[in-house]
Design a protein around this motif. Structure first.
Motif, PDB file in Angstrom:
ATOM      1  N   VAL A  23       0.844  -1.186   0.000  1.00  0.00           N
ATOM      2  CA  VAL A  23       0.000   0.000   0.000  1.00  0.00           C
ATOM      3  C   VAL A  23       0.883   1.242   0.000  1.00  0.00           C
ATOM      4  O   VAL A  23       1.980   1.241   0.551  1.00  0.00           O
ATOM      5  CB  VAL A  23      -0.968  -0.022   1.210  1.00  0.00           C
ATOM      6  N   GLY A  24       0.391   2.274  -0.662  1.00  0.00           N
ATOM      7  CA  GLY A  24       1.159   3.508  -0.714  1.00  0.00           C
ATOM      8  C   GLY A  24       0.299   4.718  -0.955  1.00  0.00           C
ATOM      9  O   GLY A  24      -0.918   4.622  -1.115  1.00  0.00           O
ATOM     10  N   CYS A  25       0.957   5.859  -0.969  1.00  0.00           N
ATOM     11  CA  CYS A  25       0.279   7.141  -1.181  1.00  0.00           C
ATOM     12  C   CYS A  25       0.969   7.941  -2.265  1.00  0.00           C
ATOM     13  O   CYS A  25       2.172   7.794  -2.488  1.00  0.00           O
ATOM     14  CB  CYS A  25       0.329   7.986   0.093  1.00  0.00           C
ATOM     15  N   LYS A  53       5.637   3.617  -0.533  1.00  0.00           N
ATOM     16  CA  LYS A  53       4.813   2.409  -0.475  1.00  0.00           C
ATOM     17  C   LYS A  53       5.555   1.327   0.281  1.00  0.00           C
ATOM     18  O   LYS A  53       6.769   1.361   0.420  1.00  0.00           O
ATOM     19  CB  LYS A  53       4.433   1.923  -1.867  1.00  0.00           C
ATOM     20  N   TRP A  56       1.491  -3.885   3.790  1.00  0.00           N
ATOM     21  CA  TRP A  56       0.311  -3.663   4.634  1.00  0.00           C
ATOM     22  C   TRP A  56       0.339  -4.746   5.691  1.00  0.00           C
ATOM     23  O   TRP A  56       0.384  -5.936   5.382  1.00  0.00           O
ATOM     24  CB  TRP A  56      -0.930  -3.731   3.760  1.00  0.00           C
ATOM     25  N   GLU A  63      -5.688   2.274   5.191  1.00  0.00           N
ATOM     26  CA  GLU A  63      -5.396   3.715   5.268  1.00  0.00           C
ATOM     27  C   GLU A  63      -4.284   4.008   6.270  1.00  0.00           C
ATOM     28  O   GLU A  63      -3.433   4.871   6.025  1.00  0.00           O
ATOM     29  CB  GLU A  63      -6.651   4.507   5.644  1.00  0.00           C
ATOM     30  N   ALA A  66      -1.019   3.117   4.589  1.00  0.00           N
ATOM     31  CA  ALA A  66      -0.635   4.140   3.609  1.00  0.00           C
ATOM     32  C   ALA A  66      -0.046   5.357   4.308  1.00  0.00           C
ATOM     33  O   ALA A  66       0.990   5.895   3.890  1.00  0.00           O
ATOM     34  CB  ALA A  66      -1.847   4.528   2.768  1.00  0.00           C
ATOM     35  N   GLU A  69       3.489   4.475   5.751  1.00  0.00           N
ATOM     36  CA  GLU A  69       4.528   4.432   4.720  1.00  0.00           C
ATOM     37  C   GLU A  69       4.940   5.843   4.288  1.00  0.00           C
ATOM     38  O   GLU A  69       6.121   6.106   4.061  1.00  0.00           O
ATOM     39  CB  GLU A  69       4.067   3.615   3.509  1.00  0.00           C
ATOM     40  N   SER A  70       3.978   6.751   4.189  1.00  0.00           N
ATOM     41  CA  SER A  70       4.299   8.131   3.810  1.00  0.00           C
ATOM     42  C   SER A  70       5.138   8.825   4.873  1.00  0.00           C
ATOM     43  O   SER A  70       6.041   9.597   4.556  1.00  0.00           O
ATOM     44  CB  SER A  70       3.016   8.922   3.549  1.00  0.00           C
ATOM     45  N   VAL A  80      -5.404  11.033   4.193  1.00  0.00           N
ATOM     46  CA  VAL A  80      -5.487   9.956   3.211  1.00  0.00           C
ATOM     47  C   VAL A  80      -6.904   9.957   2.664  1.00  0.00           C
ATOM     48  O   VAL A  80      -7.878   9.901   3.407  1.00  0.00           O
ATOM     49  CB  VAL A  80      -5.131   8.590   3.846  1.00  0.00           C
ATOM     50  N   GLU A  83      -9.338   5.591  -2.132  1.00  0.00           N
ATOM     51  CA  GLU A  83      -8.427   4.754  -2.911  1.00  0.00           C
ATOM     52  C   GLU A  83      -8.457   5.094  -4.399  1.00  0.00           C
ATOM     53  O   GLU A  83      -9.517   5.317  -4.979  1.00  0.00           O
ATOM     54  CB  GLU A  83      -8.850   3.296  -2.702  1.00  0.00           C
ATOM     55  N   MET A 102      -3.172   2.131  -3.943  1.00  0.00           N
ATOM     56  CA  MET A 102      -2.644   3.495  -3.848  1.00  0.00           C
ATOM     57  C   MET A 102      -3.748   4.472  -3.454  1.00  0.00           C
ATOM     58  O   MET A 102      -4.891   4.338  -3.887  1.00  0.00           O
ATOM     59  CB  MET A 102      -2.028   3.931  -5.177  1.00  0.00           C
TER      60      MET A 102
END
Length: 166
Positions: A23-25, A53, A56, A63, A66, A69-70, A80, A83, A102
């Motif tokens: 998962v990422g942003c 990213k 998870w 969320e 995500a 990771e950010s 966030v 999706e 993402m």
């Protein structure tokens, strides 16, 4: 208080039919002239740029993962949003497939210290620059979806800009 250590290990990783869930942003902000920029980070080896990213984990929502990771990779906090999509892609380092989710993240705070600051570079770019520098096809598609969403929405960029600067 913000945790200043990145999670490591794979013991809490989520999998779906053998595919690791990632998962990422796409962190973004509006500039003073109403344009928007996205934040990219270097890979840990520093050879390519991408959006934050990672895996998870079982003890967090998608969320939360995500957002984590950010924070870990890019040193940003924010909101966030819904999706952008789900992609299946092959790992560059191994012959396995991942499932990637993402999300856009409207950045509300950029930290001067963050967990991976010694192994990553971060850079704000316009969409064209980010698309050129990002080597992963699925992240480029996610960026295209974000651009479409922001261009088609009735978002009040002035209100967002003033609230994110205060």
């Amino acid at each position: 208080m913000v945790c200043m250590v990145s999670r490591t290990g794979r013991q809490l990783q989520r999998y779906n039919k053998g595919r690791r869930l990632v998962v990422g942003c796409i962190p973004y902000r509006f500039t003073r002239n109403g344009e928007f920029e996205v934040l990219v980070v270097s890979s840990q080896k520093g050879h390519s740029m991408m959006f934050p990213k990672g895996g998870w984990e079982l003890d967090e929502s998608v969320e939360e993962a995500a957002s984590r990771e950010s924070l870990e990779e890019a040193g940003v906090l924010g909101i966030v949003q819904c999706e952008l999509g789900k992609w299946r892609f092959k790992s560059k380092s191994q012959a396995i497939y991942h499932e990637g989710y993402m999300f856009p993240m409207l950045v509300t705070e950029q930290l001067s210290l963050w967990p991976e600051q010694n192994v990553r570079r971060r850079a704000w770019m316009n969409v064209e620059e980010a698309s050129e520098s990002c080597q992963q096809w699925w992240m480029k598609e996610a960026l295209e979806r974000l651009v479409e969403r922001l261009n088609s929405s009735d978002i009040d960029k002035e209100a967002v800009l003033s609230s994110s600067l205060s």
